[in-house]
Design a protein around this motif. Structure first.
Motif, PDB file in Angstrom:
ATOM      1  N   GLU A  91       1.304  -1.085   0.312  1.00  0.00           N
ATOM      2  CA  GLU A  91       0.225   0.157   0.044  1.00  0.00           C
ATOM      3  C   GLU A  91       0.724   0.986  -0.029  1.00  0.00           C
ATOM      4  N   GLN A  92       1.803   1.091   0.591  1.00  0.00           N
ATOM      5  CA  GLN A  92       2.986   2.606   0.939  1.00  0.00           C
ATOM      6  C   GLN A  92       3.708   2.848  -0.373  1.00  0.00           C
ATOM      7  N   ARG A  93       3.751   1.551  -0.859  1.00  0.00           N
ATOM      8  CA  ARG A  93       4.261   2.193  -2.154  1.00  0.00           C
ATOM      9  C   ARG A  93       3.310   2.069  -3.207  1.00  0.00           C
ATOM     10  N   SER A  94       2.459   1.761  -3.375  1.00  0.00           N
ATOM     11  CA  SER A  94       1.673   1.906  -4.317  1.00  0.00           C
ATOM     12  C   SER A  94       1.409   3.475  -3.951  1.00  0.00           C
ATOM     13  N   LEU A  95       0.762   3.756  -3.272  1.00  0.00           N
ATOM     14  CA  LEU A  95       0.488   5.291  -3.032  1.00  0.00           C
ATOM     15  C   LEU A  95       1.992   6.321  -3.243  1.00  0.00           C
ATOM     16  N   ALA A  96       2.759   5.730  -2.882  1.00  0.00           N
ATOM     17  CA  ALA A  96       3.850   7.161  -3.445  1.00  0.00           C
ATOM     18  C   ALA A  96       4.386   7.413  -5.001  1.00  0.00           C
ATOM     19  N   LEU A  97       4.340   5.642  -5.560  1.00  0.00           N
ATOM     20  CA  LEU A  97       4.109   5.357  -7.024  1.00  0.00           C
ATOM     21  C   LEU A  97       3.436   6.600  -7.632  1.00  0.00           C
ATOM     22  N   TYR A  98       1.655   5.976  -7.374  1.00  0.00           N
ATOM     23  CA  TYR A  98       1.027   6.493  -7.747  1.00  0.00           C
ATOM     24  C   TYR A  98       1.552   8.398  -8.042  1.00  0.00           C
ATOM     25  N   ARG A  99       1.959   8.592  -6.721  1.00  0.00           N
ATOM     26  CA  ARG A  99       1.925  10.052  -6.424  1.00  0.00           C
ATOM     27  C   ARG A  99       2.962  11.216  -7.178  1.00  0.00           C
ATOM     28  N   SER A 100       3.859  10.026  -7.291  1.00  0.00           N
ATOM     29  CA  SER A 100       5.127  10.190  -8.407  1.00  0.00           C
ATOM     30  C   SER A 100       4.350  10.386  -9.492  1.00  0.00           C
ATOM     31  N   ALA A 101       3.361   9.246 -10.044  1.00  0.00           N
ATOM     32  CA  ALA A 101       3.652   9.289 -11.524  1.00  0.00           C
ATOM     33  C   ALA A 101       2.272  10.653 -11.798  1.00  0.00           C
ATOM     34  N   THR A 102       1.480  10.625 -10.887  1.00  0.00           N
ATOM     35  CA  THR A 102       0.415  11.892 -11.270  1.00  0.00           C
ATOM     36  C   THR A 102       0.744  13.562 -11.311  1.00  0.00           C
ATOM     37  N   GLU A 103       1.457  13.102 -10.255  1.00  0.00           N
ATOM     38  CA  GLU A 103       2.815  14.601 -10.402  1.00  0.00           C
ATOM     39  C   GLU A 103       3.291  15.088 -11.865  1.00  0.00           C
ATOM     40  N   HIS A 104       3.483  13.985 -12.225  1.00  0.00           N
ATOM     41  CA  HIS A 104       4.602  13.804 -13.696  1.00  0.00           C
ATOM     42  C   HIS A 104       3.413  13.754 -14.633  1.00  0.00           C
ATOM     43  N   ALA A 105       2.834  13.606 -14.999  1.00  0.00           N
ATOM     44  CA  ALA A 105       2.171  13.146 -16.116  1.00  0.00           C
ATOM     45  C   ALA A 105       0.762  14.796 -15.781  1.00  0.00           C
ATOM     46  N   ALA A 106       0.819  15.115 -14.925  1.00  0.00           N
ATOM     47  CA  ALA A 106       0.174  16.508 -14.349  1.00  0.00           C
ATOM     48  C   ALA A 106       0.528  17.594 -14.696  1.00  0.00           C
ATOM     49  N   ALA A 107       1.672  17.430 -14.941  1.00  0.00           N
ATOM     50  CA  ALA A 107       2.928  18.697 -15.896  1.00  0.00           C
ATOM     51  C   ALA A 107       2.470  18.708 -17.127  1.00  0.00           C
ATOM     52  N   ARG A 108       2.306  17.099 -17.373  1.00  0.00           N
ATOM     53  CA  ARG A 108       2.638  17.318 -18.731  1.00  0.00           C
ATOM     54  C   ARG A 108       1.433  16.969 -19.488  1.00  0.00           C
ATOM     55  N   GLY A 109      -0.272  17.786 -18.424  1.00  0.00           N
ATOM     56  CA  GLY A 109      -1.527  17.530 -19.885  1.00  0.00           C
ATOM     57  C   GLY A 109      -2.459  16.136 -19.265  1.00  0.00           C
ATOM     58  N   ILE A 110      -1.297  15.113 -18.654  1.00  0.00           N
ATOM     59  CA  ILE A 110      -2.358  14.067 -18.736  1.00  0.00           C
ATOM     60  C   ILE A 110      -2.629  13.995 -17.318  1.00  0.00           C
ATOM     61  N   VAL A 111      -3.908  13.501 -17.101  1.00  0.00           N
ATOM     62  CA  VAL A 111      -4.633  13.003 -15.608  1.00  0.00           C
ATOM     63  C   VAL A 111      -4.292  11.167 -15.806  1.00  0.00           C
ATOM     64  N   ILE A 112      -3.743  10.915 -14.205  1.00  0.00           N
ATOM     65  CA  ILE A 112      -4.168   9.574 -14.598  1.00  0.00           C
ATOM     66  C   ILE A 112      -5.192   9.357 -13.101  1.00  0.00           C
ATOM     67  N   ALA A 113      -5.882   8.948 -13.867  1.00  0.00           N
ATOM     68  CA  ALA A 113      -6.811   8.684 -12.443  1.00  0.00           C
ATOM     69  C   ALA A 113      -7.505   7.807 -11.384  1.00  0.00           C
ATOM     70  N   ASP A 114      -6.961   6.006 -12.555  1.00  0.00           N
ATOM     71  CA  ASP A 114      -6.615   5.528 -11.394  1.00  0.00           C
ATOM     72  C   ASP A 114      -5.112   4.228 -12.101  1.00  0.00           C
ATOM     73  N   THR A 115      -4.874   3.575 -11.210  1.00  0.00           N
ATOM     74  CA  THR A 115      -3.629   3.371 -11.621  1.00  0.00           C
ATOM     75  C   THR A 115      -3.604   1.103 -11.609  1.00  0.00           C
ATOM     76  N   LYS A 116      -3.368   0.727 -11.958  1.00  0.00           N
ATOM     77  CA  LYS A 116      -3.760  -0.449 -11.578  1.00  0.00           C
ATOM     78  C   LYS A 116      -2.016  -1.442 -11.339  1.00  0.00           C
ATOM     79  N   LEU A 117      -0.634  -1.767 -10.150  1.00  0.00           N
ATOM     80  CA  LEU A 117      -0.048  -1.980  -9.707  1.00  0.00           C
ATOM     81  C   LEU A 117       0.176  -3.510  -9.594  1.00  0.00           C
TER      82      LEU A 117
END
Ligand code: Q0Z
Length: 286
Positions: free
Chosen positions: A162-188
């Motif tokens: 859970e902790q790894r998943s949340l950290a990965l999601y936060r990092s990827a969504t921050e990167h993607a948002a700055a490039r105009g893409i919303v990652i609404a959800d993800t499966k790891l």
């Protein structure tokens, strides 16, 4: 004989091979919509997804070790460490979409997370939530509570996943948002290595494992267009296809538009020219 790949599994759009002690994950150009694989392929879709996965594995190493060993020259195959996979899918959601929206409407909660009342479809959640699911053999994964997930993998491993998943999601969504893409959800998906360490596996933050929305068109209420599959969905709706197999053939303009959307997602997220990736896939590795 070294390097003989033995086919060991098929997903809807990917193939899995054993290579001695390693695995080879091969992404095809097949596309599915409404859970049905269509008879028409999207050229380079497998390369886009493989390149994106490799990019994220490379850029998130410090947040979680992962299974990636090498990207093959074909651009559609990843050599990976073979792990003992956990029997759950680790889903993280930042927005209220898909099965989470359905569960919320019915119960006001998602996988044991009580949510504020009055949320609309696709609304941003107060904070990202971890919503584990069981792996169904065909399609429909079932959302489970943290308690059920802990029974399946153990409390300690679940907490770490859970902790790894949340950290990965936060990092990827921050990167993607700055490039105009919303990652609404993800499966790891995670596995354990020979030393019992938790390792990120399978694919990471691809449009097949995540819900990508164009940030420019995002609005809460209703369901935003899918970044990648919108032309395919729209075409299927116009046809009046009943969503049972077989799916329809796609016309050339829908194929070309969809391919362009995959390439656009790759280029926006990686900042790398897709032709440069095709020429040498190692460009996604920093
Ligand atoms: C991934 C899957 C695909 C069909 C098993 N590193 C790993 N170690 C052990 N097992 C797996 C992995 Cl990634 C593993 N899957 C999902 C992928 C085709 C099924 F490309 N199954």
């Amino acid at each position: 004989m070294p390097d003989t790949a033995v086919h060991v599994g098929s997903g809807k759009v990917r193939e899995l091979y054993a290579l001695d002690d390693r695995l080879l994950l091969v992404a095809s150009d097949r596309i599915s919509t409404f859970d049905v694989v269509l008879p028409t392929e999207i050229p380079d879709k497998g390369r886009v997804l493989t390149g994106l996965s490799a990019f994220w594995f490379d850029r998130t190493r410090e947040l979680c070790p992962n299974h990636l060993l090498a990207v093959r020259a074909d651009g559609r195959s990843l050599e990976c460490r073979r792990l003992e996979m956990l029997p759950i899918e680790c889903v993280v959601r930042g927005y209220l979409a898909g099965s989470a929206w359905k569960d919320y409407q019915r119960t006001g909660a998602v996988c044991g997370h009580a949510l504020p009342p009055g949320l609309v479809e696709s609304a941003p959640l107060p904070q990202p939530i971890f919503t584990p699911a069981t792996k169904a053999v065909e399609g429909h994964d079932e959302n489970i509570t943290r308690e059920r997930a802990a029974e399946l993998v153990g409390r300690e491993l679940l907490d770490e996943a859970e902790q790894r998943s949340l950290a990965l999601y936060r990092s990827a969504t921050e990167h993607a948002a700055a490039r105009g893409i919303v990652i609404a959800d993800t499966k790891l998906e995670f596995g354990l290595d020979e030393d019992g360490r938790l390792v990120l596996a399978d694919e990471a933050f691809t449009p097949d494992s995540s819900r990508f929305w164009p940030a420019a068109e995002y609005r809460a209420g209703g369901s935003p267009p899918s970044f990648d599959k919108q032309f395919v969905r729209d075409y299927c709706e116009r046809l009046g296809w009943d969503k049972s197999p077989p799916g329809p053939e796609l016309p050339d303009d829908v194929v070309a538009g969809t391919r362009a959307r995959y390439v656009e997602a790759f280029e926006r997220l990686t900042g790398i020219d897709f032709d440069a990736y095709v020429a040498d896939p190692r460009v996604v590795l920093a």
